[in-house]
Structures are given as C-alpha cells and as structure tokens.
Design an enzyme around this catalytic site. Sequence first.
Site, PDB file in Angstrom:
ATOM      1  N   ARG A   1     -12.444   0.580  -1.807  1.00  0.00           N
ATOM      2  CA  ARG A   1     -11.650   0.532  -3.036  1.00  0.00           C
ATOM      3  C   ARG A   1     -11.918  -0.771  -3.780  1.00  0.00           C
ATOM      4  NH1 ARG A   1      -6.205   2.289  -1.025  1.00  0.00           N
ATOM      5  NH2 ARG A   1      -5.587   1.883  -3.173  1.00  0.00           N
TER       6      ARG A   1
ATOM      7  N   ALA B   1       4.383   5.304  -1.844  1.00  0.00           N
ATOM      8  CA  ALA B   1       5.258   4.338  -2.510  1.00  0.00           C
ATOM      9  C   ALA B   1       6.486   5.022  -3.098  1.00  0.00           C
ATOM     10  CB  ALA B   1       4.485   3.607  -3.603  1.00  0.00           C
TER      11      ALA B   1
ATOM     12  N   ARG C   1      -1.203  -2.673  -8.094  1.00  0.00           N
ATOM     13  CA  ARG C   1      -0.138  -2.857  -7.105  1.00  0.00           C
ATOM     14  C   ARG C   1       0.566  -4.203  -7.266  1.00  0.00           C
ATOM     15  NH1 ARG C   1       0.756  -0.886  -1.847  1.00  0.00           N
ATOM     16  NH2 ARG C   1      -1.055   0.464  -2.129  1.00  0.00           N
TER      17      ARG C   1
ATOM     18  N   ASP D   1       6.808   2.458   5.013  1.00  0.00           N
ATOM     19  CA  ASP D   1       5.713   2.571   5.978  1.00  0.00           C
ATOM     20  C   ASP D   1       6.142   2.271   7.403  1.00  0.00           C
ATOM     21  OD1 ASP D   1       3.852   3.328   4.121  1.00  0.00           O
ATOM     22  OD2 ASP D   1       2.963   1.336   3.872  1.00  0.00           O
TER      23      ASP D   1
END
Length: 455
Positions: A197, A329, A119, A316
């Site tokens: 994660r 995204a 990211r 978002d």
Amino acid sequence: MATTNGANGTNGAQKAARPVKIIIVGAGFAGLACAIESRLKGHDVILLEKFSALKVLGDIISFGPNAGRIFGRWGLHDKIWPLCTHLKVFNLHTWKGELITAQALNEKDFGSYSYNGHRGELHQILFDHAIELGVDLRLSSDVTEYWEDEHAAGVVCNGEKLTADVVIGADGVRSKAREMVLGYFDQPKPSGYAIYRAWFNAKESGIGEDPLSDYLVKDGDAFYGWIGKDVHMLSSSSKGGRDVSWVITHKDEADIEESWSFPGKMEDVLKIVEDWDPRCAAILSKAPSCVDWKLVYRDPLPTWISKKARIALIGDAAHPFLPTSIQGASQALEDGVTIAVNLKISGPEEAPLAIQAFEYIRYQRVRNAQRTGETNRDKWHQADDKKAVEDPKSVALNREEWLLGHDAEKHAWEAYPEAAKEIKEHGYHLPELPEGDVSADRVAKSREEYLAREI
C-alpha cells in the site's frame, strides 16, 4: 455539552446519581469514538494512549454511511469532507484491462455520507474533537495491568493504579486487554495474504504526466480497480486529484505472529503485475515508497467481556477485520457508540449489565460484517474474466442496507431493554455465532478453553 437521548428525543432511564467513570485504553478510532460518545452522554472519561505524541501516519481509510451517520451527528462533516476522496464511479477491470463495470457511487447512501481519506488526517480530527469535549486524554501512558472486582475495574498505568466503573480495551490487534479478558493468549493464524500500500503526492510523482496513469488525477478524484487470480489492485485519487493511494492484495505465506507492516520493495510489487494491464505498473511505479502489510486472521473470540463484566474489548482488540470488508473502522465506531449509550441507560449501578448487553447487541452483527471481507475478497480473486464481464453485478461492490443503513445510536437505545431483560431473567451466556458460520467448530473449541479457565 450536547447530549442525545435516543431516537425519540428522551429516555426515562437516566438514573445515574453520578456520571459513569470510564477508562479507555487506546486512542485509535475505536477508543476515540467511545470517548467522544461517552462525553456526549455525560460520562467521565480517561483515555490512555501509549504514544507520546500524535503523528499523522498511514494511508487510505474508509468509513461507510453507518459511520458517516455518527460523524454527522458529531458535527464533523465540514471538517472531514474537504480531506476526503469524492468519487462518482468505480471503474473495475479484469487483470488484462478489460472494463467489467463502471459502477456509479452515490455521495450519500441510506441518508448518510461515506468518508474515504488519509487515516492520519481523519484521526487528527477525532483526536482534536475528543479534547474539545473534555476527554482526559493522557499520552505516554503505559498500561501494564488490568484488574476488576465486584465493585470497580481499573488499570495500572505508569506504575499508578487507576480506578473506574468500567475499562474499555481499545488497544488494537496486539491487545493486552484481550489476554486479560480471555485468560490466555489468542493465537492468530496466517491469512495467506498481504497488502502492499502507498499514499503519495500526485504532482511530485509525475502520475499526471504519464498517459498510462493521468486519468487518476486530471479530472478530479477517480477510482480504478483490477482483479485477477488471488490478486486485486485498487487505486484512487483524493483532494481533487492532489493525492494518490493504491493497495494491492496478493497471496503471501509469510509466517508472522501478528498483522504487521514493513517497508515494501517496489520490485516485488511490480513483479505481481508484470503480465497485467500496463496501467497497473504505471500507477504502482509512481509511488516513492510503499508498505508491505502482512495480514493474519483471528477466529471470532468466545467473548469480548471479562468475567465480572467490567472490562470490554472493542474495535480490533475484539474483532479485527480484513480490509476487503471496508468496515473495520466503521464497526469500531459503532462499538464505541453502543457502549456509551448502554452506560447512559444503566448508570454506574448496573454498569456490568451494560457491558454484557453491549456484547449481546453487537456480537452477531459484527461477525456478519466480518464475513463480508472474506466474500468480497473471494469473489474478486476467484472471478472468471468472461463471466465477470458478462455479469458485472457478480463482482460489484456490495451496498447492503443492513450493513450501511445501520444507526448504531438509535439501535442501542432500542435494543438495550430487550438485551437487559434477557440477561436479568436468564443470566449471562457466551454469545452465539450467526447460523451456519464456517468457524463454528473452531470457536467451539476456544469456548471450551475459555470456560475451563479460572480468571
């Protein structure tokens, strides 16, 4: 500066005597996409970001071919591609380790690349590209107030009143712009799930030295998954096997006010898979640390735009996605492109019409994309092992053309005239959910609350 004038090369609606002035709040992927496309369309852009410096943070992020088409048009493929995972097969297993399917993954789908990478690294490329195009990007910008009237909109930033034709709220899940648009705080709901994660260096972790995990890195990039009752785990390698990431989605009843991440405890992670295929624990345990990301859920908002249609929410701030959609995204990029095209057609004189048309064009598509996150999660978490092995297509990754083959720029050029005509002739109306949407009753109540308020 490059411009694109629609699918047929030209468009007669370039009537602006001056550029449209746009203030965008938030320099995440949605805000950067809107800023980049707006500069390519000739708009004047101020992009406000509260952080004082860009930091390369986060882990895996995915952009589908619908977003890849946008990156390609921006000329960013050669910068992004070397940083991405290059996957050929998705190996999906039951929680016990039985192979369900080795699903072939195409380098291109529907004429465009997908991009999966870190990211922070991909965000840096868009950040730099925005600056190269002349976006007025202002860091350390604390936006405390939004305002609009019949002729303009703006914000109060660091105590200074800024004015533009429109303001775009791309300020994420904890959006201040959303509260201004709705006139009330939209309370999120627990999703019942959380995600652990991690992203880490393969060599330093020793993942390539363990026969229970070396397959992730020894032959370049690889992608493996396991599914079980209310849990699924995905792990992949990147950059020719140099980096590894994993995510494990599981039930979690934590009561928090917003999606948020905390340092995770590896003992809690490993407990989830203690009875699973031992390869899972082998992969998970190699991470030096992990993040515990609690997920909350929001019903679709009654609207994404303000009463005078000079402030719009994107990304978002408007429509947070579950990670299992693999589209959050990508849809944020589509939002930014659509806004920029609409304003190119409308010019500053009809900027509110462009904002209303943005919602008209995007609302149902976004909602249909959101719903894929729920269906993807449920088909994995509720799968019967035996049936999944017998019918691998029932749990395979969906690669549908309506979603991944979409060209947001082309669609905006083509859809705007009809949207503008409908709004001019019949007036603006709150958007409708797709037929049969399970959240219809709850959204109807939020519509009533919104309409009852004077903003």
